[in-house]
Design an enzyme around this catalytic site. Structure first.
Site, PDB file in Angstrom:
ATOM      1  N   HIS A 181       0.862  -1.072   0.058  1.00  0.00           N
ATOM      2  CA  HIS A 181       0.014   0.153  -0.096  1.00  0.00           C
ATOM      3  C   HIS A 181       0.856   1.160   0.059  1.00  0.00           C
ATOM      4  CE1 HIS A 181       1.081   0.102   4.217  1.00  0.00           C
ATOM      5  NE2 HIS A 181       0.336  -0.976   4.525  1.00  0.00           N
ATOM      6  N   HIS A 222       3.951   1.308   2.127  1.00  0.00           N
ATOM      7  CA  HIS A 222       5.389   0.751   1.523  1.00  0.00           C
ATOM      8  C   HIS A 222       5.885   1.657   0.368  1.00  0.00           C
ATOM      9  CE1 HIS A 222       2.572  -2.967   2.843  1.00  0.00           C
ATOM     10  NE2 HIS A 222       3.669  -3.236   3.520  1.00  0.00           N
ATOM     11  N   VAL A 237       2.178   6.618   7.018  1.00  0.00           N
ATOM     12  CA  VAL A 237       1.385   7.038   5.898  1.00  0.00           C
ATOM     13  C   VAL A 237      -0.027   6.553   6.561  1.00  0.00           C
ATOM     14  CG1 VAL A 237       0.484   6.883   3.545  1.00  0.00           C
ATOM     15  CG2 VAL A 237       3.128   6.866   4.316  1.00  0.00           C
ATOM     16  N   SER A 248      -2.529  -0.017   6.746  1.00  0.00           N
ATOM     17  CA  SER A 248      -1.873  -1.452   7.262  1.00  0.00           C
ATOM     18  C   SER A 248      -2.462  -2.496   6.212  1.00  0.00           C
ATOM     19  CB  SER A 248      -2.463  -1.778   8.552  1.00  0.00           C
ATOM     20  OG  SER A 248      -2.187  -3.250   8.903  1.00  0.00           O
TER      21      SER A 248
HETATM   22  P1  AMP Z   1       4.856  -5.338   6.602  1.00  0.00           P
HETATM   23  O1  AMP Z   1       4.517  -5.433   5.024  1.00  0.00           O
HETATM   24  O2  AMP Z   1       3.410  -4.842   7.278  1.00  0.00           O
HETATM   25  O3  AMP Z   1       5.781  -6.221   7.138  1.00  0.00           O
HETATM   26  O4  AMP Z   1       5.604  -3.785   6.566  1.00  0.00           O
HETATM   27  C1  AMP Z   1       6.772  -3.458   5.582  1.00  0.00           C
HETATM   28  C2  AMP Z   1       7.329  -2.358   5.915  1.00  0.00           C
HETATM   29  O5  AMP Z   1       6.614  -1.127   5.865  1.00  0.00           O
HETATM   30  C3  AMP Z   1       7.641  -2.182   7.467  1.00  0.00           C
HETATM   31  O6  AMP Z   1       8.862  -1.395   7.679  1.00  0.00           O
HETATM   32  C4  AMP Z   1       6.422  -1.295   8.015  1.00  0.00           C
HETATM   33  O7  AMP Z   1       6.693  -0.491   9.079  1.00  0.00           O
HETATM   34  C5  AMP Z   1       6.049  -0.354   7.019  1.00  0.00           C
HETATM   35  N1  AMP Z   1       4.843   0.294   6.775  1.00  0.00           N
HETATM   36  C6  AMP Z   1       3.871  -0.361   6.951  1.00  0.00           C
HETATM   37  N2  AMP Z   1       2.656   0.318   7.128  1.00  0.00           N
HETATM   38  C7  AMP Z   1       2.966   1.462   6.834  1.00  0.00           C
HETATM   39  C8  AMP Z   1       2.593   2.682   7.066  1.00  0.00           C
HETATM   40  N3  AMP Z   1       1.169   2.975   6.851  1.00  0.00           N
HETATM   41  N4  AMP Z   1       3.400   3.791   6.860  1.00  0.00           N
HETATM   42  C9  AMP Z   1       4.718   3.678   6.732  1.00  0.00           C
HETATM   43  N5  AMP Z   1       5.054   2.593   6.937  1.00  0.00           N
HETATM   44  C10 AMP Z   1       4.353   1.585   6.696  1.00  0.00           C
END
Ligand code: AMP
Length: 278
Positions: free
Chosen positions: A34, A37, A176, A185
């Site tokens: 999203h 990322h 974000v 998320s």
């Molecule tokens: P994930 O795929 O949920 O493991 O997230 C991968 C990376 O993206 C991690 O470093 C998260 O902290 C970051 N991330 C996930 N959601 C957000 C967001 N809303 N804003 C900024 N970074 C994010």
């Protein structure tokens, strides 16, 4: 853009890039990409010659009753988004490639990994630290990009890389949010209409907390107000609301330099996290 599933293959390609003096940025993700990322990917694209996005739903960081099986997966869509952002390589290893039979070595960041989310999700951060350490060793990136959304994870990864002298610069980028304030998320898709509407309270409560801290209220007063706001929403179940020091995650009463207010709240079966630094 290449999609690579094999460790040996990606190591060979990246070793050549490094020998040519090219910098490598990695954005570790579990996919279902999203705008959160994408903000990390854009920054990595800006800072580095080569951008690697890893997409790996890491079984080791999920508890036995958690959503490993139903976690959203859509490589096609993710690959399109990555291509649009100018990503060079998607590293998309199968579980067997990352954890072959006989795998026995784990990374534990003591103290930091058993509090907050680590208390409700035993073993979660051991899984996170282990997979990130493996990714760092495979990719040998110049820089790695993580989101402030997962504040505890960011602190743990910084500590791990500093304690283990990993030669990588860790960059933490801001949260974000959706237009209404909900932190983006991959798990937001689990929310039904009512839960989605109620979940807005989390960012609203954090904004209120910020105002209260600025007007001189202490942690206890702020946490009480925040939990009161959240409890008013039907179906919201608070896991924790904590004010901690942003480095060591120890409890903080009053704002001196900065304070990290974190919360985890369940809406139905979906557990959401959010935080703010004040
Ligand atoms: P994930 O795929 O949920 O493991 O997230 C991968 C990376 O993206 C991690 O470093 C998260 O902290 C970051 N991330 C996930 N959601 C957000 C967001 N809303 N804003 C900024 N970074 C994010």
């Amino acid at each position: 853009m290449k999609v690579i599933r094999n460790i040996k293959k990606i190591k060979t390609i990246l070793s050549k890039a490094r020998s040519e003096g090219r910098t490598i940025g990695i954005v570790p993700t579990m996919g279902a990409l999203h705008q959160g990322h994408l903000s990390l990917i854009r920054r990595a694209r800006h800072d580095n010659d080569l951008v690697v996005v890893s997409i790996f739903v890491n079984p080791v960081q999920f508890g036995p009753k958690e959503d490993f099986k139903k976690y959203p997966r859509d490589l096609k869509k993710d690959a399109l988004a990555c291509r649009k952002e100018g990503v060079d390589i998607i590293f998309y290893p199968p579980v067997k490639e990352m954890y072959p039979s006989g795998f026995r070595t784990y990374v534990e960041v003591e103290g930091l990994s058993t509090v907050l989310c680590g208390a409700s999700r035993p073993g979660h951060f051991k899984g996170v630290a282990t997979v990130v350490a493996k990714l760092f060793n495979i990719i040998l990136p110049s820089r790695a990009y993580f989101g402030q959304k997962d504040a505890q994870q960011a602190i743990i990864i910084k500590k791990m890389s500093s304690d283990l002298n990993m030669p990588v610069e860790i960059k933490i980028l801001p949260i974000v949010r959706e237009k209404d304030g909900l932190a983006m998320s991959s798990r937001n898709v689990y929310l039904n209409k009512e839960e989605r509407a109620n979940a807005v309270i989390l960012s609203q409560a954090l904004a209120k907390a910020k105002k209260m801290f600025h007007s001189g209220k202490n942690s206890r007063e702020v946490i009480l107000a925040v939990s009161g706001m959240i409890k008013e929403k039907k179906g919201a179940k608070i896991d924790y609301i904590c004010a901690v020091d942003p480095q060591g995650l120890g409890p903080v009463k009053n704002v001196k330099n900065s304070i990290l207010l974190l919360l985890a709240v369940k809406f139905g079966k979906t557990r959401l996290i959010d935080n703010i630094i004040i």
